[in-house]
Design an enzyme around this catalytic site. Structure first.
Site, short mmCIF file in Angstrom:
data_model
loop_
_atom_site.label_atom_id
_atom_site.label_comp_id
_atom_site.label_asym_id
_atom_site.label_seq_id
_atom_site.Cartn_x
_atom_site.Cartn_y
_atom_site.Cartn_z
N ARG A 28 0.83 -1.22 0.00
CA ARG A 28 0.00 0.00 0.00
C ARG A 28 0.86 1.26 0.00
NH1 ARG A 28 -3.47 -1.09 5.10
NH2 ARG A 28 -1.40 -1.82 5.65
N ASN A 46 -6.07 -2.98 2.11
CA ASN A 46 -6.00 -4.44 2.25
C ASN A 46 -7.42 -4.98 2.38
OD1 ASN A 46 -3.22 -4.59 2.23
ND2 ASN A 46 -3.01 -4.68 4.44
#
Length: 103
Positions: A28, A46
């Site tokens: 990320r 996520n």
């Protein structure tokens, strides 16, 4: 219409989901960094299924560059098995002002 949109023509939006070893490998953070470098907006997060999902918006060429990055590059210790893209469409304006990580 913003100067950004005028200069580059078409604005695109696409949803994505990345499969493979993409959690616990700074995916990320690197996605956010790459998006800012390219100048696209959207988000990344996520999922409980062990994938990473999100949305990218911006000029068509930059969205395509981000799609390529999400499919082939990722973070240094990630392993991308496949990336699926959905809801790809032209948009008249950006829905986000930057790129962020969602929780």
């Amino acid at each position: 219409m913003s100067a950004l949109a005028k200069a580059s023509g078409v604005l695109k939006s696409v949803d994505y989901e990345v499969f493979g070893r993409v959690q616990g490998v700074c995916f990320r953070m690197y996605t956010e960094e790459e998006a800012r470098k390219l100048g696209v907006v959207g988000w990344v997060k996520n999922t409980s299924q062990g994938t990473v999902t999100g949305q990218v918006q911006g000029p068509e060429d930059k969205v395509n560059a981000m799609k390529s990055w999400l499919s082939k590059v990722g973070s240094p210790s990630s392993r991308i098995d496949r990336t699926s893209f959905s809801n790809e469409k032209e948009i008249s304006k950006l829905d986000f002002s930057g790129f962020s990580t969602r929780y």
